[in-house]
Design a protein around this motif. Structure first.
Motif, PDB file in Angstrom:
ATOM      1  N   PRO A  78      36.038 -14.412  49.922  1.00 45.20           N
ATOM      2  CA  PRO A  78      34.679 -14.281  49.383  1.00 45.20           C
ATOM      3  C   PRO A  78      34.595 -13.512  48.070  1.00 45.20           C
ATOM      4  N   GLU A  79      35.342 -12.400  47.957  1.00 43.53           N
ATOM      5  CA  GLU A  79      35.234 -11.620  46.730  1.00 43.53           C
ATOM      6  C   GLU A  79      35.795 -12.381  45.519  1.00 43.53           C
ATOM      7  N   ALA A  80      36.830 -13.208  45.753  1.00 48.47           N
ATOM      8  CA  ALA A  80      37.374 -14.015  44.657  1.00 48.47           C
ATOM      9  C   ALA A  80      36.461 -15.191  44.333  1.00 48.47           C
ATOM     10  N   SER A  81      35.899 -15.804  45.360  1.00 49.63           N
ATOM     11  CA  SER A  81      34.949 -16.888  45.145  1.00 49.63           C
ATOM     12  C   SER A  81      33.734 -16.396  44.365  1.00 49.63           C
ATOM     13  N   ALA A  82      33.223 -15.229  44.716  1.00 54.64           N
ATOM     14  CA  ALA A  82      32.071 -14.667  44.008  1.00 54.64           C
ATOM     15  C   ALA A  82      32.411 -14.388  42.553  1.00 54.64           C
ATOM     16  N   LEU A  83      33.606 -13.884  42.305  1.00 52.05           N
ATOM     17  CA  LEU A  83      34.040 -13.633  40.933  1.00 52.05           C
ATOM     18  C   LEU A  83      34.073 -14.925  40.122  1.00 52.05           C
ATOM     19  N   GLY A 106      20.945 -14.152  38.701  1.00 53.06           N
ATOM     20  CA  GLY A 106      21.459 -15.406  39.236  1.00 53.06           C
ATOM     21  C   GLY A 106      22.963 -15.529  39.182  1.00 53.06           C
ATOM     22  N   SER A 107      23.599 -14.907  38.188  1.00 54.24           N
ATOM     23  CA  SER A 107      25.050 -14.999  38.055  1.00 54.24           C
ATOM     24  C   SER A 107      25.788 -13.925  38.827  1.00 54.24           C
ATOM     25  N   THR A 108      25.056 -13.051  39.502  1.00 54.86           N
ATOM     26  CA  THR A 108      25.681 -11.959  40.259  1.00 54.86           C
ATOM     27  C   THR A 108      25.247 -11.961  41.717  1.00 54.86           C
ATOM     28  N   VAL A 109      23.950 -11.863  41.935  1.00 57.40           N
ATOM     29  CA  VAL A 109      23.432 -11.756  43.295  1.00 57.40           C
ATOM     30  C   VAL A 109      23.689 -13.039  44.086  1.00 57.40           C
ATOM     31  N   ILE A 110      23.424 -14.186  43.478  1.00 56.96           N
ATOM     32  CA  ILE A 110      23.546 -15.457  44.207  1.00 56.96           C
ATOM     33  C   ILE A 110      24.993 -15.776  44.580  1.00 56.96           C
ATOM     34  N   PHE A 163      25.220  -3.087  41.484  1.00 52.86           N
ATOM     35  CA  PHE A 163      24.296  -2.489  42.453  1.00 52.86           C
ATOM     36  C   PHE A 163      23.482  -3.564  43.181  1.00 52.86           C
ATOM     37  N   GLY A 164      23.024  -4.564  42.422  1.00 51.50           N
ATOM     38  CA  GLY A 164      22.287  -5.650  43.066  1.00 51.50           C
ATOM     39  C   GLY A 164      23.133  -6.380  44.082  1.00 51.50           C
ATOM     40  N   ALA A 165      24.392  -6.648  43.728  1.00 46.08           N
ATOM     41  CA  ALA A 165      25.287  -7.346  44.650  1.00 46.08           C
ATOM     42  C   ALA A 165      25.604  -6.496  45.870  1.00 46.08           C
ATOM     43  N   ALA A 166      25.804  -5.201  45.687  1.00 46.03           N
ATOM     44  CA  ALA A 166      26.092  -4.323  46.822  1.00 46.03           C
ATOM     45  C   ALA A 166      24.910  -4.289  47.796  1.00 46.03           C
ATOM     46  N   ALA A 167      23.691  -4.204  47.274  1.00 48.08           N
ATOM     47  CA  ALA A 167      22.509  -4.214  48.145  1.00 48.08           C
ATOM     48  C   ALA A 167      22.393  -5.537  48.882  1.00 48.08           C
ATOM     49  N   THR A 168      22.668  -6.642  48.186  1.00 49.91           N
ATOM     50  CA  THR A 168      22.608  -7.973  48.793  1.00 49.91           C
ATOM     51  C   THR A 168      23.613  -8.113  49.922  1.00 49.91           C
ATOM     52  N   HIS A 208      31.420 -11.128  33.373  1.00 50.37           N
ATOM     53  CA  HIS A 208      30.557 -10.010  33.760  1.00 50.37           C
ATOM     54  C   HIS A 208      29.761 -10.268  35.035  1.00 50.37           C
ATOM     55  N   GLY A 209      29.123 -11.438  35.129  1.00 50.94           N
ATOM     56  CA  GLY A 209      28.343 -11.725  36.332  1.00 50.94           C
ATOM     57  C   GLY A 209      29.222 -11.789  37.562  1.00 50.94           C
ATOM     58  N   GLY A 210      30.354 -12.461  37.438  1.00 46.01           N
ATOM     59  CA  GLY A 210      31.266 -12.588  38.568  1.00 46.01           C
ATOM     60  C   GLY A 210      31.916 -11.283  38.955  1.00 46.01           C
ATOM     61  N   TRP A 211      32.264 -10.469  37.950  1.00 45.69           N
ATOM     62  CA  TRP A 211      32.881  -9.178  38.274  1.00 45.69           C
ATOM     63  C   TRP A 211      31.907  -8.305  39.060  1.00 45.69           C
ATOM     64  N   ALA A 212      30.654  -8.292  38.652  1.00 48.94           N
ATOM     65  CA  ALA A 212      29.657  -7.503  39.379  1.00 48.94           C
ATOM     66  C   ALA A 212      29.488  -8.011  40.807  1.00 48.94           C
ATOM     67  N   ALA A 213      29.509  -9.340  40.984  1.00 48.31           N
ATOM     68  CA  ALA A 213      29.430  -9.905  42.338  1.00 48.31           C
ATOM     69  C   ALA A 213      30.634  -9.473  43.172  1.00 48.31           C
ATOM     70  N   HIS A 214      31.793  -9.528  42.556  1.00 48.09           N
ATOM     71  CA  HIS A 214      33.039  -9.093  43.208  1.00 48.09           C
ATOM     72  C   HIS A 214      32.943  -7.622  43.617  1.00 48.09           C
ATOM     73  N   VAL A 215      32.471  -6.790  42.695  1.00 48.06           N
ATOM     74  CA  VAL A 215      32.334  -5.359  42.969  1.00 48.06           C
ATOM     75  C   VAL A 215      31.403  -5.116  44.147  1.00 48.06           C
ATOM     76  N   GLY A 216      30.291  -5.850  44.200  1.00 46.46           N
ATOM     77  CA  GLY A 216      29.345  -5.652  45.297  1.00 46.46           C
ATOM     78  C   GLY A 216      29.959  -5.908  46.650  1.00 46.46           C
ATOM     79  N   ILE A 217      30.801  -6.940  46.744  1.00 45.99           N
ATOM     80  CA  ILE A 217      31.460  -7.260  48.017  1.00 45.99           C
ATOM     81  C   ILE A 217      32.502  -6.209  48.358  1.00 45.99           C
ATOM     82  N   VAL A 218      33.333  -5.861  47.384  1.00 45.54           N
ATOM     83  CA  VAL A 218      34.395  -4.876  47.637  1.00 45.54           C
ATOM     84  C   VAL A 218      33.800  -3.513  47.965  1.00 45.54           C
ATOM     85  N   ALA A 219      32.776  -3.101  47.238  1.00 50.31           N
ATOM     86  CA  ALA A 219      32.154  -1.796  47.502  1.00 50.31           C
ATOM     87  C   ALA A 219      31.584  -1.732  48.911  1.00 50.31           C
ATOM     88  N   THR A 220      30.992  -2.827  49.366  1.00 49.59           N
ATOM     89  CA  THR A 220      30.447  -2.859  50.730  1.00 49.59           C
ATOM     90  C   THR A 220      31.566  -2.818  51.761  1.00 49.59           C
TER      91      THR A 220
END
Length: 463
Positions: A78-83, A106-110, A163-168, A208-220
């Motif tokens: 999932p974290e790689a797919s989100a990236l 849209g490029s991070t949260v979704i 932060f948005g991705a981590a909350a999601t 940038h969008g994908g990295w933030a999405a990746h960070v949200g998953i890993v941080a959680t």
């Protein structure tokens, strides 16, 4: 400890149910999913550099189980797919964007939400609520500092996205509020993104969008396994805002992120982008079209143009006009997508801006380069940027002068795209993969039922 911004946002994320989301926000969120999926597939197209890079990465990262990389027919963790999906969504600069916060959820949260939900086989009602959480958190955090991250050369949305991705993701995984707070604290130490790539034509910014999405998953993941994060990640002396912005110009608005939280909803203010270039340029595309029509009525030909004057507010002015030599003659598609002279010249000569506008033959076109060299720019003191991205343009052709002001960028609440516009955009972006039935697939996605499985929804994008 007294309440912090992280604790308030975490409680909101953990407590929000789909039933509490108002209908107008439910209606909006599904269209943002449709739009983001279409843009993702466009970024994955075989002719796009982003698509070719993603294919090579999938060969390294693919896994037998996990989440889909859209347009590539492969699965990754999932974290790689989100990236990858987040990078593909942002690759062509067509992802959605909220005005005054500068957030591009849209490029991070979704991509973060869909990756986690697909792996866990969740229903869409969980996903929709979690995406609303992420949009609200990203947008509201953007209110704290406005355009001051961009003034420093940061990509605001890249920083906020973690932060948005981590909350999601915390909402999707059923985390307690204290776990989401820890995830926000952890995400703060990973949040990153600078704008230098827009000056050089390098492609690192699409990550940038994908990295933030990746960070949200890993941080959680880390928070759920026991790593803790500072509750004062936002307000603290060594917290996110002060470390990035000190010395701070003016006051930071600490109240805005929680003002009417759960009562006022900002997701539906987020603009769909009709053109594959920096949003600051979208109103200039409209202005160039209007001035072309004025010139045609006056019997003037584009070859008669001797000067094109544009007014843009800072810090956007520097972003789309500096360095001047490179912006006048961009050599790479990504560089051209952030070039005011190139986009204005292309619109005046070809009538519109689309994905084809940034192909190699256009970048090398001598007439476009000649026209781009006629563009001069200055600050617009009357602009209300970043709430809107207005355009003021004046064209001198022979002895005539043509003027135009476009106050609202297309896609914003004051100049919205219709659902038909979004479906047409989806069809254009996905036709290479879905063929003539692309628009019907978009309609099917827009009609997704709340109790449908995410896995079933994802299958619709597999031809």
């Amino acid at each position: 400890m007294s309440e912090t911004l992280a604790s308030r946002l975490s409680a909101f994320a953990s407590d929000l149910t789909y039933a509490r989301v108002p209908q107008f926000t439910r209606d909006a969120v599904i269209w943002h999913i449709v739009d983001s999926l279409g843009v993702c597939v466009a970024g994955a197209a075989p002719g796009e550099e982003s698509g070719e890079v993603a294919r090579r990465l999938v060969e390294k990262w693919q896994a037998p189980v996990g989440a889909t990389v859209f347009g590539l027919g492969a699965r990754c963790r999932p974290e790689a797919s989100a990236l990858l999906n987040g990078a593909l969504i942002q690759a062509l600069e067509m992802d959605d964007k909220h005005g005054s916060s500068l957030a591009r959820p849209g490029s991070t949260v979704i991509p973060a939400a869909l990756a986690v939900a697909e792996q866990r086989d969740l229903d869409m009602n969980d996903v929709l609520a979690a995406i609303v959480v992420g949009y609200e958190v990203m947008i509201r955090l953007g209110f704290v500092a406005g355009e001051r991250f961009l003034e420093r050369g940061y990509h605001t949305s890249a920083l906020l996205g973690a932060f948005g991705a981590a909350a999601t993701v915390g909402r999707l995984r059923g985390c307690r509020a204290d776990q989401i707070q820890d995830a926000l604290g952890i995400a703060g130490t990973m949040a990153s993104g600078i704008q230098e790539a827009t000056r050089t034509g390098s492609t690192s910014k699409i990550l940038h969008g994908g990295w933030a999405a990746h960070v949200g998953i890993v941080a959680t993941d880390l928070a759920m396994c026991g790593i803790t994060g500072p509750a004062t990640i936002f307000e603290g002396h060594y917290g996110f805002f002060l470390t990035h912005l000190s010395p701070v110009a003016g006051d930071l608005d600490w109240r805005a992120p929680v003002d009417s939280l759960g009562v006022t909803w900002h997701l539906q203010e987020t603009a769909f982008k009709p053109y594959p270039c920096c949003q600051i340029l979208h109103a200039f595309v409209e202005a160039a079209k209007q001035l072309s029509a004025q010139m045609a009525r006056a019997g003037c030909h584009p070859k008669e143009i001797t000067r094109i004057s544009c007014r843009v507010a800072e810090p956007g002015l520097t972003l789309v006009t500096e360095p001047k030599d490179r912006k006048a003659a961009p050599e790479h598609p990504h560089e051209a997508r952030f070039s005011l002279p190139f986009v204005v010249a292309t619109t005046l000569l070809h009538g519109d801006i689309d994905v084809e506008s940034f192909r190699g033959d256009r970048l090398r076109d001598r007439e476009i380069r000649r026209m781009a060299g006629l563009v001069v720019s200055e600050d617009d003191p009357e602009s209300d940027y970043p709430l809107h991205c207005p355009a003021v343009m004046e064209i001198h052709a022979g002895e005539k002068v043509f003027r135009c002001r476009v106050p609202f960028h297309p896609g914003c609440p004051e100049a919205p795209l219709s659902t038909d516009d979004v479906l047409d955009k989806f069809a254009r972006n996905t036709r290479w993969l879905l063929g003539d039935g692309a628009r019907k697939v978009g309609e099917s996605l827009a009609a997704t039922l709340e109790n449908e499985s995410v896995q079933d929804v994802v299958k619709r994008l597999t031809p």
